[in-house]
Write a protein that holds these residues in place. Sequence first.
Motif, PDB file in Angstrom:
ATOM      1  N   VAL A  87       9.660   8.450  -3.469  1.00 24.27           N
ATOM      2  CA  VAL A  87      11.025   8.249  -2.984  1.00 24.27           C
ATOM      3  C   VAL A  87      11.438   6.816  -3.292  1.00 24.27           C
ATOM      4  O   VAL A  87      10.595   5.953  -3.527  1.00 24.27           O
ATOM      5  N   PRO A  88      12.742   6.531  -3.297  1.00 22.49           N
ATOM      6  CA  PRO A  88      13.175   5.144  -3.488  1.00 22.49           C
ATOM      7  C   PRO A  88      12.556   4.227  -2.433  1.00 22.49           C
ATOM      8  O   PRO A  88      12.368   4.612  -1.281  1.00 22.49           O
ATOM      9  N   GLY A  89      12.234   3.018  -2.884  1.00 19.08           N
ATOM     10  CA  GLY A  89      11.620   2.030  -2.003  1.00 19.08           C
ATOM     11  C   GLY A  89      10.870   1.015  -2.838  1.00 19.08           C
ATOM     12  O   GLY A  89      10.816   1.111  -4.067  1.00 19.08           O
ATOM     13  N   THR A  90      10.277   0.038  -2.180  1.00 19.46           N
ATOM     14  CA  THR A  90       9.521  -1.006  -2.864  1.00 19.46           C
ATOM     15  C   THR A  90       8.028  -0.774  -2.638  1.00 19.46           C
ATOM     16  O   THR A  90       7.588  -0.622  -1.497  1.00 19.46           O
ATOM     17  N   TYR A  91       7.282  -0.750  -3.740  1.00 18.94           N
ATOM     18  CA  TYR A  91       5.850  -0.531  -3.718  1.00 18.94           C
ATOM     19  C   TYR A  91       5.160  -1.790  -4.251  1.00 18.94           C
ATOM     20  O   TYR A  91       5.670  -2.437  -5.167  1.00 18.94           O
ATOM     21  N   THR A  92       4.008  -2.120  -3.694  1.00 13.47           N
ATOM     22  CA  THR A  92       3.281  -3.321  -4.101  1.00 13.47           C
ATOM     23  C   THR A  92       1.938  -2.942  -4.711  1.00 13.47           C
ATOM     24  O   THR A  92       1.521  -1.780  -4.684  1.00 13.47           O
ATOM     25  N   LEU A  93       1.242  -3.956  -5.221  1.00 16.69           N
ATOM     26  CA  LEU A  93      -0.089  -3.742  -5.787  1.00 16.69           C
ATOM     27  C   LEU A  93      -1.058  -3.230  -4.729  1.00 16.69           C
ATOM     28  O   LEU A  93      -2.069  -2.637  -5.064  1.00 16.69           O
ATOM     29  N   ARG A  94      -0.764  -3.454  -3.470  1.00 13.24           N
ATOM     30  CA  ARG A  94      -1.662  -3.025  -2.416  1.00 13.24           C
ATOM     31  C   ARG A  94      -1.332  -1.641  -1.862  1.00 13.24           C
ATOM     32  O   ARG A  94      -2.079  -1.102  -1.058  1.00 13.24           O
TER      33      ARG A  94
END
Length: 194
Positions: free
Chosen positions: A103-110
């Motif tokens: 879904v739309p959103g911000t994902y990080t390396l963690r």
Amino acid sequence: MLPIRRAALLLPILALTLSASNCKKVIVEAATPKLPEATQDGKNTFGCKLGDKVWLPGSDHMLLPPLDADLTGTGFTLRASDDHNDAPGWEEFNLSLNTTSFVPGTYTLRNGLTARYWSRENDLNNIEDYIAGSGNTGTLTITKVEPRTKTTTVLGNTVTSNFTVVSGTFEFTATTSAGKTITVKEGRFDVQAF
């Protein structure tokens, strides 16, 4: 009277000189690569800044598309490559997101994001592999996920294909095993994922 004549003769020369310099500026600006617009229509675009240089995918042949996006039940993968004849010869970005809830959103390396950039010379020498690991930073922001259907006619037959428009932005740092680091910023993409 003589100074006015000189001025009259010099004025066209000066105008031509200025005009020529402006043309050169326009040609240089047109040849300078620019990041693609940040769209959300499935235009199959990708671009980023690798250090301070604008990086865009490209291909000298049709065997391998320079941009490929996959969306499955376990995540999203985006590969962008440039297989040019000048140095380094081949470059590629790989962004992957492991998630069952895309879904739309911000994902990080963690939290599911993996990011990688690698390059090599045409003779397969001098391979440099930059992987975003635990000592790096990185984000992938998905701004649009929209399933679509496209119907076309091929040789008199109607063909329907399903794809998903996926748009977003990204940035990350990545490091080689020898400790060299790159910075990728202002990344953006607008792709059709199958």
